[in-house]
Design an enzyme around this catalytic site. Structure first.
Site, PDB file in Angstrom:
ATOM      1  N   HIS A  57      37.538  23.393 -44.854  1.00  0.00           N
ATOM      2  CA  HIS A  57      37.616  24.958 -44.673  1.00  0.00           C
ATOM      3  C   HIS A  57      37.124  25.490 -43.297  1.00  0.00           C
ATOM      4  O   HIS A  57      36.503  24.683 -42.534  1.00  0.00           O
ATOM      5  CB  HIS A  57      36.677  25.557 -45.563  1.00  0.00           C
ATOM      6  CG  HIS A  57      36.874  24.838 -47.032  1.00  0.00           C
ATOM      7  ND1 HIS A  57      37.783  25.012 -48.136  1.00  0.00           N
ATOM      8  CD2 HIS A  57      35.782  23.831 -47.472  1.00  0.00           C
ATOM      9  CE1 HIS A  57      37.734  24.397 -49.198  1.00  0.00           C
ATOM     10  NE2 HIS A  57      36.521  23.793 -48.857  1.00  0.00           N
ATOM     11  N   THR A 101      36.427  30.371 -50.776  1.00  0.00           N
ATOM     12  CA  THR A 101      36.451  31.485 -51.392  1.00  0.00           C
ATOM     13  C   THR A 101      35.874  32.774 -50.756  1.00  0.00           C
ATOM     14  O   THR A 101      36.207  33.911 -51.313  1.00  0.00           O
ATOM     15  CB  THR A 101      35.953  31.302 -52.756  1.00  0.00           C
ATOM     16  OG1 THR A 101      34.525  30.540 -52.483  1.00  0.00           O
ATOM     17  CG2 THR A 101      36.644  30.241 -53.563  1.00  0.00           C
ATOM     18  N   TYR A 181      41.434  24.037 -58.646  1.00  0.00           N
ATOM     19  CA  TYR A 181      40.203  23.558 -58.867  1.00  0.00           C
ATOM     20  C   TYR A 181      39.484  23.919 -60.138  1.00  0.00           C
ATOM     21  O   TYR A 181      39.553  25.004 -60.631  1.00  0.00           O
ATOM     22  CB  TYR A 181      39.739  24.242 -57.779  1.00  0.00           C
ATOM     23  CG  TYR A 181      37.933  23.763 -57.435  1.00  0.00           C
ATOM     24  CD1 TYR A 181      37.534  22.485 -57.797  1.00  0.00           C
ATOM     25  CD2 TYR A 181      37.028  24.818 -56.976  1.00  0.00           C
ATOM     26  CE1 TYR A 181      36.287  21.941 -57.466  1.00  0.00           C
ATOM     27  CE2 TYR A 181      35.792  24.268 -56.538  1.00  0.00           C
ATOM     28  CZ  TYR A 181      35.436  23.088 -57.071  1.00  0.00           C
ATOM     29  OH  TYR A 181      34.190  22.599 -56.851  1.00  0.00           O
ATOM     30  N   ASP A 285      35.806  18.008 -47.034  1.00  0.00           N
ATOM     31  CA  ASP A 285      35.311  19.238 -47.637  1.00  0.00           C
ATOM     32  C   ASP A 285      34.148  19.869 -46.550  1.00  0.00           C
ATOM     33  O   ASP A 285      33.500  20.810 -46.945  1.00  0.00           O
ATOM     34  CB  ASP A 285      34.469  19.047 -48.773  1.00  0.00           C
ATOM     35  CG  ASP A 285      34.118  19.992 -49.614  1.00  0.00           C
ATOM     36  OD1 ASP A 285      34.973  21.387 -49.718  1.00  0.00           O
ATOM     37  OD2 ASP A 285      33.100  20.401 -50.418  1.00  0.00           O
ATOM     38  N   ASN A 290      28.233  25.819 -50.716  1.00  0.00           N
ATOM     39  CA  ASN A 290      27.600  25.952 -52.199  1.00  0.00           C
ATOM     40  C   ASN A 290      26.783  24.579 -52.410  1.00  0.00           C
ATOM     41  O   ASN A 290      26.601  24.460 -53.755  1.00  0.00           O
ATOM     42  CB  ASN A 290      28.529  26.428 -53.020  1.00  0.00           C
ATOM     43  CG  ASN A 290      28.839  28.086 -53.160  1.00  0.00           C
ATOM     44  OD1 ASN A 290      27.930  28.752 -53.088  1.00  0.00           O
ATOM     45  ND2 ASN A 290      30.066  28.376 -52.861  1.00  0.00           N
TER      46      ASN A 290
END
Length: 336
Positions: A57, A101, A181, A285, A290
């Site tokens: 990301h 997100t 997801y 990732d 988070n």
């Protein structure tokens, strides 16, 4: 804890506490946010030439690409230049950048990274039903090849399934796929929707299995059945740091993972790699949004790969053949 303080959270006891990362623009990091680690170890495992980090990301930078008002977390910045530096450090050739997100359906930061990648990155977007055909075409030109549907309730608000199915039907002519997801306990209620999707379907992180349960138990058997009965379904075998209950380990103070690191995840990922070798992907990732327990060293995560893909052939399929076929099919030889 203030937004500028951070716990010593790395997945290795000999790393120093990380330097706090900024969030630029008019934003304040979520309290206790774990920042990504900017000094990854050089992996002992050398990935094959042309390897693809197929799940990562970018965050902002917030001053240039503001975070979405509806976001459920505010991260530190993690720019395209920092991502590409990590790619080079780890020995990868390409990236697949998945919309974070925290940016909602504003894909500007992700698309900007694609357009500055020299063709070495592809993207997975988040879109709403209101997206125009012209916007889809522009994203396709930039390198977007999929959309992500998120069913993890703590991360996003619920989107009606009829809206998601409409989006899936609109992206199918572009040759895009759908990334889903979800968490393992929700697969039964989502099964009918997932199996109705008209595209290739890529599952993030094996559907987040509960690795305290048996690898041949009913929960994971349902996921294996899902892939077995639906040859359009692929899986990422990524994020052991999210799934593990045993966590990382180190030996002798050396910057390497013990063979047994994240050992409770290995049987699950290894089973998927060996059962579906032509439908698996792997990614770092980065920058690891988070996380609550520890922040992994991305170099050490690369050393996890040969535990789950134990032969050179499986490693090449996982890291080169499969992601190239899905994201850069124009560069792949025509399949007979």
């Amino acid at each position: 804890m203030t937004s500028t303080q951070q716990p010593d959270n790395l997945g290795h006891p000999d790393h120093p506490a990380p330097t706090p990362k900024p969030t630029t623009g008019d934003f304040t990091k979520t309290p206790g946010w774990m920042d990504w680690f900017d000094g990854p170890a050089k992996p002992r495992f050398q990935v094959p030439a042309g390897a693809v980090d197929a799940h990562c990301h970018v965050f902002g930078p917030g001053a240039e690409f503001p975070y979405a008002p509806e976001r459920k977390y505010t991260p530190c910045d993690a720019s395209k230049d920092q991502l590409f530096a990590l790619r080079d450090q780890l020995g990868f050739a390409r990236n697949v950048i998945v919309q974070a997100t925290c940016h909602g359906a504003d894909n500007a930061a992700m698309v900007d990274a694609l357009t500055h990648s020299g063709g070495m990155a592809r993207g997975v977007a988040t879109v709403k039903r209101s997206v125009s055909d012209a916007e889809l075409q522009a994203m396709h030109k930039a390198g977007v090849r999929g959309v992500r549907f998120n069913f993890v309730k703590r991360l996003v608000d619920f989107t009606p399934k009829d809206e998601l199915l409409d989006i899936a039907n609109r992206i199918k002519p572009l040759g895009w796929h759908v990334v889903i997801y979800f968490e393992a306990v929700d697969l039964p209620e989502l099964w009918d929707f997932f199996t109705a999707l008209p595209t290739t379907v890529v599952v993030d992180h094996m559907g987040r299995p509960d690795v305290s349960k048996p690898v041949d138990g009913p929960e994971f058997e349902l996921f294996v059945k899902f892939m077995t009965e639906h040859p359009n379904v692929w899986s990422k075998v990524s994020c052991p740091e999210r799934l593990s209950l045993t966590g990382p380990k180190a030996i002798g103070g050396a910057p390497q993972l013990e063979l047994g690191a994240y050992k409770d995840v290995v049987p699950f990922a290894k089973r998927i790699v060996e059962t579906f070798p032509d439908r698996v992907l792997w990614g770092t990732d980065w920058p690891h949004p988070n996380l609550k327990d520890h922040m992994p060293d991305d170099g050490l995560l690369v050393d996890f790969i040969p535990q789950i893909a134990t032969t050179a052939q499986l490693q090449h399929q996982l890291l080169v053949d499969n992601p190239m076929r899905l994201y850069w099919p124009e560069e792949c030889p025509t399949q007979e």
